[in-house]
Scaffold this motif. Structure first.
Motif, PDB file in Angstrom:
ATOM      1  N   GLU A 187     -26.726  21.050  31.388  1.00  0.00           N
ATOM      2  CA  GLU A 187     -27.993  21.738  30.970  1.00  0.00           C
ATOM      3  C   GLU A 187     -28.017  23.041  31.294  1.00  0.00           C
ATOM      4  N   ASP A 188     -26.932  23.666  31.585  1.00  0.00           N
ATOM      5  CA  ASP A 188     -27.215  25.212  31.957  1.00  0.00           C
ATOM      6  C   ASP A 188     -26.634  26.086  30.802  1.00  0.00           C
ATOM      7  N   LYS A 189     -25.969  25.103  29.849  1.00  0.00           N
ATOM      8  CA  LYS A 189     -25.714  25.857  28.363  1.00  0.00           C
ATOM      9  C   LYS A 189     -24.597  26.797  28.497  1.00  0.00           C
ATOM     10  N   ARG A 190     -23.870  27.043  29.657  1.00  0.00           N
ATOM     11  CA  ARG A 190     -22.854  28.171  29.752  1.00  0.00           C
ATOM     12  C   ARG A 190     -21.481  27.276  29.840  1.00  0.00           C
ATOM     13  N   ASP A 191     -20.504  28.161  29.833  1.00  0.00           N
ATOM     14  CA  ASP A 191     -18.988  27.666  29.967  1.00  0.00           C
ATOM     15  C   ASP A 191     -18.806  27.248  31.196  1.00  0.00           C
ATOM     16  N   ALA A 192     -17.900  26.375  31.567  1.00  0.00           N
ATOM     17  CA  ALA A 192     -17.389  25.861  32.774  1.00  0.00           C
ATOM     18  C   ALA A 192     -16.992  26.970  33.670  1.00  0.00           C
ATOM     19  N   VAL A 193     -17.238  26.992  34.913  1.00  0.00           N
ATOM     20  CA  VAL A 193     -16.455  27.919  35.628  1.00  0.00           C
ATOM     21  C   VAL A 193     -15.216  27.369  36.425  1.00  0.00           C
TER      22      VAL A 193
ATOM     23  N   PHE B 298     -32.754  22.656  38.125  1.00  0.00           N
ATOM     24  CA  PHE B 298     -32.777  21.801  37.085  1.00  0.00           C
ATOM     25  C   PHE B 298     -33.525  20.355  37.408  1.00  0.00           C
ATOM     26  N   GLU B 299     -34.363  19.875  36.157  1.00  0.00           N
ATOM     27  CA  GLU B 299     -35.081  18.608  36.416  1.00  0.00           C
ATOM     28  C   GLU B 299     -33.957  17.526  36.385  1.00  0.00           C
ATOM     29  N   ASP B 300     -33.042  17.658  35.572  1.00  0.00           N
ATOM     30  CA  ASP B 300     -32.156  16.528  35.857  1.00  0.00           C
ATOM     31  C   ASP B 300     -30.771  17.046  35.449  1.00  0.00           C
ATOM     32  N   ALA B 301     -29.872  17.247  36.297  1.00  0.00           N
ATOM     33  CA  ALA B 301     -28.453  18.104  36.212  1.00  0.00           C
ATOM     34  C   ALA B 301     -27.262  17.076  35.931  1.00  0.00           C
ATOM     35  N   THR B 302     -26.608  17.498  34.776  1.00  0.00           N
ATOM     36  CA  THR B 302     -25.272  16.500  34.482  1.00  0.00           C
ATOM     37  C   THR B 302     -24.114  17.590  34.982  1.00  0.00           C
ATOM     38  N   VAL B 303     -23.620  17.036  36.174  1.00  0.00           N
ATOM     39  CA  VAL B 303     -22.468  18.071  36.769  1.00  0.00           C
ATOM     40  C   VAL B 303     -21.147  17.389  36.302  1.00  0.00           C
ATOM     41  N   LEU B 304     -20.367  17.952  35.775  1.00  0.00           N
ATOM     42  CA  LEU B 304     -18.939  17.627  35.362  1.00  0.00           C
ATOM     43  C   LEU B 304     -18.031  18.589  36.259  1.00  0.00           C
ATOM     44  N   VAL B 305     -17.031  17.766  37.228  1.00  0.00           N
ATOM     45  CA  VAL B 305     -16.111  18.411  37.961  1.00  0.00           C
ATOM     46  C   VAL B 305     -14.641  17.863  37.432  1.00  0.00           C
ATOM     47  N   THR B 306     -13.998  18.575  36.884  1.00  0.00           N
ATOM     48  CA  THR B 306     -12.418  18.196  36.489  1.00  0.00           C
ATOM     49  C   THR B 306     -11.397  19.016  37.085  1.00  0.00           C
ATOM     50  N   PHE B 307     -10.110  18.661  36.886  1.00  0.00           N
ATOM     51  CA  PHE B 307      -9.170  19.396  37.300  1.00  0.00           C
ATOM     52  C   PHE B 307      -9.223  20.756  36.305  1.00  0.00           C
ATOM     53  N   TYR B 308      -8.568  21.775  36.793  1.00  0.00           N
ATOM     54  CA  TYR B 308      -8.559  22.926  35.934  1.00  0.00           C
ATOM     55  C   TYR B 308      -8.049  22.920  34.480  1.00  0.00           C
ATOM     56  N   ASP B 309      -7.247  21.948  34.298  1.00  0.00           N
ATOM     57  CA  ASP B 309      -6.671  22.065  32.831  1.00  0.00           C
ATOM     58  C   ASP B 309      -7.186  20.970  32.056  1.00  0.00           C
ATOM     59  N   GLY B 310      -8.609  20.257  32.770  1.00  0.00           N
ATOM     60  CA  GLY B 310      -9.480  19.448  31.985  1.00  0.00           C
ATOM     61  C   GLY B 310      -8.936  18.074  31.849  1.00  0.00           C
TER      62      GLY B 310
END
Length: 231
Positions: free
Chosen positions: A59-65, A123-135
């Motif tokens: 929902e942040d519309k930004r690239d992953a950090v 955020f009203e409803d956050a979708t958080v994606l956590v993956t290993f650095y190489d995706g």
């Protein structure tokens, strides 16, 4: 039909089928994507210090950090600051971050003369994606740790800013780098959350002195992994 004609027919058939085979293989490869739902995240491998992970809030519309888990097992999460990640799986960490982003933060008035409490959340409803650095889901990879500062709150360009190559990044120049303040207050509340061996330390900034530019002694030098919050 001669033997040569039969052989040429067989070769021609193989050549005609080959593009289709390659096309089918390419289609299968294209279906392998980074997870887009929290329940698709890896829930088997435990994170540990030194592991590189990628954090994205859809929902942040930004690239992953990208983050490297510190020796203490902590990471810097956008908007939130330090959070314990060591010992968790990617999925567990994502579900730990999600309610914190959706939680109401209540600013209580100092007295009855001030405005009523203000409730806000990121955020009203956050979708958080956590993956290993190489995706991938194949396991963590090690990456070089980069020093950074996080900008949060009433700042034009919230997010993480690298400190590499910048000596003595002062607060005032960092705020300009982050696009300036969006607050309409003459002296908004600014605080710095800093990691210390004793735990997180909150530093209240004399914002009026810093923003006026007339008192450089109040313009603090930021340290790696500081979180600057403007209210």
């Amino acid at each position: 039909m001669s033997v040569n004609l039969i052989l040429w027919s067989a070769v021609l058939g193989i050549l005609l089928l080959t593009p289709s085979a390659f096309s089918e293989e390419k289609s299968l490869v294209s279906k392998i994507e980074t997870p887009r739902r929290m329940d698709e995240l890896d829930n088997s491998r435990r994170l540990k210090p030194g592991d590189g992970i990628s954090i994205q809030i859809l929902e942040d519309k930004r690239d992953a950090v990208q983050q490297v888990i510190a020796a203490t097992g902590e990471i810097q999460v956008p908007y939130l600051g330090l959070i314990k990640a060591g010992g968790l799986t990617c999925q567990e960490l994502a579900f730990k971050i999600k309610p914190e982003l959706e939680k109401f933060e209540i600013s209580c008035p100092a007295s009855f003369r001030t405005p009523p409490p203000v409730e806000k959340r990121f955020f009203e409803d956050a979708t958080v994606l956590v993956t290993f650095y190489d995706g991938s889901l194949d396991g963590p990879c090690r990456i070089r740790e980069v020093s950074f500062v996080v900008a949060s709150g009433a700042i034009a360009k919230q997010g993480k800013y690298d400190l590499e190559g910048i000596a003595d990044q002062k607060l005032s120049s960092f705020l300009k780098r982050a696009g300036g303040l969006t607050s309409t207050k003459a002296a908004p509340k600014i605080k710095i959350v800093r990691k210390t061996p004793q735990g997180n330390k909150t530093i209240l900034v004399n914002s009026r002195a810093v923003l006026s530019g007339m008192h450089p002694e109040f313009d603090l030098i930021l340290r790696p992994y500081d979180v600057v919050i403007v209210e």
